[in-house]
Design a protein around this motif. Structure first.
Motif, PDB file in Angstrom:
ATOM      1  N   ALA A  36      45.155  82.964 137.491  1.00 11.17           N
ATOM      2  CA  ALA A  36      45.498  81.541 137.514  1.00 11.17           C
ATOM      3  C   ALA A  36      44.711  80.761 136.466  1.00 11.17           C
ATOM      4  CB  ALA A  36      45.248  80.967 138.908  1.00 11.17           C
ATOM      5  N   LYS A  37      43.443  81.084 136.325  1.00 13.99           N
ATOM      6  CA  LYS A  37      42.610  80.394 135.327  1.00 13.99           C
ATOM      7  C   LYS A  37      43.140  80.670 133.920  1.00 13.99           C
ATOM      8  CE  LYS A  37      37.888  79.853 133.691  1.00 13.99           C
ATOM      9  NZ  LYS A  37      36.497  80.244 133.825  1.00 13.99           N
TER      10      LYS A  37
ATOM     11  N   ASP B   8      53.464  85.148 123.083  1.00 14.92           N
ATOM     12  CA  ASP B   8      53.826  86.519 123.458  1.00 14.92           C
ATOM     13  C   ASP B   8      52.625  87.450 123.400  1.00 14.92           C
ATOM     14  OD1 ASP B   8      56.450  85.742 123.855  1.00 14.92           O
ATOM     15  OD2 ASP B   8      57.164  86.549 121.936  1.00 14.92           O
ATOM     16  N   LYS B   9      51.832  87.332 122.365  1.00 12.47           N
ATOM     17  CA  LYS B   9      50.660  88.192 122.213  1.00 12.47           C
ATOM     18  C   LYS B   9      49.689  87.978 123.378  1.00 12.47           C
ATOM     19  CE  LYS B   9      47.019  89.482 118.994  1.00 12.47           C
ATOM     20  NZ  LYS B   9      46.413  89.249 117.677  1.00 12.47           N
ATOM     21  N   HIS B  10      49.399  86.735 123.695  1.00 10.98           N
ATOM     22  CA  HIS B  10      48.476  86.461 124.805  1.00 10.98           C
ATOM     23  C   HIS B  10      49.087  86.910 126.130  1.00 10.98           C
ATOM     24  CE1 HIS B  10      45.071  84.388 126.726  1.00 10.98           C
ATOM     25  NE2 HIS B  10      45.926  84.299 127.737  1.00 10.98           N
ATOM     26  N   TYR B  11      50.359  86.623 126.329  1.00 12.80           N
ATOM     27  CA  TYR B  11      51.016  86.987 127.587  1.00 12.80           C
ATOM     28  C   TYR B  11      50.972  88.495 127.807  1.00 12.80           C
ATOM     29  CZ  TYR B  11      54.164  87.018 131.492  1.00 12.80           C
ATOM     30  OH  TYR B  11      54.682  87.203 132.754  1.00 12.80           O
ATOM     31  N   GLU B  12      51.286  89.254 126.774  1.00 11.12           N
ATOM     32  CA  GLU B  12      51.365  90.711 126.895  1.00 11.12           C
ATOM     33  C   GLU B  12      49.994  91.387 126.906  1.00 11.12           C
ATOM     34  OE1 GLU B  12      54.020  91.778 123.719  1.00 11.12           O
ATOM     35  OE2 GLU B  12      55.642  90.601 124.596  1.00 11.12           O
ATOM     36  N   GLN B  13      49.057  90.904 126.096  1.00 10.21           N
ATOM     37  CA  GLN B  13      47.774  91.595 125.947  1.00 10.21           C
ATOM     38  C   GLN B  13      46.689  91.095 126.893  1.00 10.21           C
ATOM     39  OE1 GLN B  13      46.677  91.544 121.787  1.00 10.21           O
ATOM     40  NE2 GLN B  13      48.560  92.550 121.177  1.00 10.21           N
ATOM     41  N   VAL B  14      46.787  89.850 127.349  1.00  8.17           N
ATOM     42  CA  VAL B  14      45.739  89.282 128.197  1.00  8.17           C
ATOM     43  C   VAL B  14      46.256  88.966 129.594  1.00  8.17           C
ATOM     44  CG1 VAL B  14      44.066  87.392 128.469  1.00  8.17           C
ATOM     45  CG2 VAL B  14      44.542  88.327 126.186  1.00  8.17           C
ATOM     46  N   HIS B  15      47.316  88.164 129.673  1.00  8.82           N
ATOM     47  CA  HIS B  15      47.753  87.678 130.984  1.00  8.82           C
ATOM     48  C   HIS B  15      48.376  88.773 131.856  1.00  8.82           C
ATOM     49  CE1 HIS B  15      48.481  84.620 133.901  1.00  8.82           C
ATOM     50  NE2 HIS B  15      49.747  84.981 133.988  1.00  8.82           N
ATOM     51  N   THR B  16      49.287  89.545 131.306  1.00  8.87           N
ATOM     52  CA  THR B  16      49.937  90.585 132.101  1.00  8.87           C
ATOM     53  C   THR B  16      48.939  91.573 132.706  1.00  8.87           C
ATOM     54  OG1 THR B  16      52.022  90.361 130.923  1.00  8.87           O
ATOM     55  CG2 THR B  16      51.657  92.444 132.056  1.00  8.87           C
TER      56      THR B  16
END
Length: 103
Positions: free
Chosen positions: A81-82, A18-26
């Motif tokens: 994508a990366k 969740d942290k990576h998804y919200e802070q980096v990926h999104t």
């Protein structure tokens, strides 16, 4: 309108995911050119009870297939994508759909 759909299976470490998804990926996804809307759904369960197969669904909307293809080919699309393959490549299933009816 078309959408790129990402279905994520349950990660081993939900907090880290969740942290990576919200802070980096999104933020990477939101920079993709031509993106009309990003919709993220946290799956709550299955209709007949019990745990659902998927943890999260993301839908990225574009005007048409050409706009989606251009976004995916852009530097921002390639960066997204990366990143996806780095943190969730083994968890994600990607699909493209044509929206035939809205609201």
């Amino acid at each position: 309108m078309v959408k790129l759909i990402a279905l994520y299976r349950h990660p081993e470490d939900q907090e880290s995911f969740d942290k990576h998804y919200e802070q980096v990926h999104t933020p990477l996804v939101e920079k993709m050119p031509g993106l009309k809307k990003l919709e993220v759904t946290r799956i709550q369960g299955a209709p007949m009870g019990g745990e659902a197969k998927y943890y999260l669904e993301a839908a990225m909307y574009f005007a048409d297939r050409a706009a989606l293809d251009a976004a995916m080919s852009s530097p921002e699309g390639k960066a997204s994508a990366k990143d996806l393959m780095g943190f969730a490549g083994s968890l994600v299933t990607m699909m493209i759909g044509e929206v035939s009816r809205e609201g």
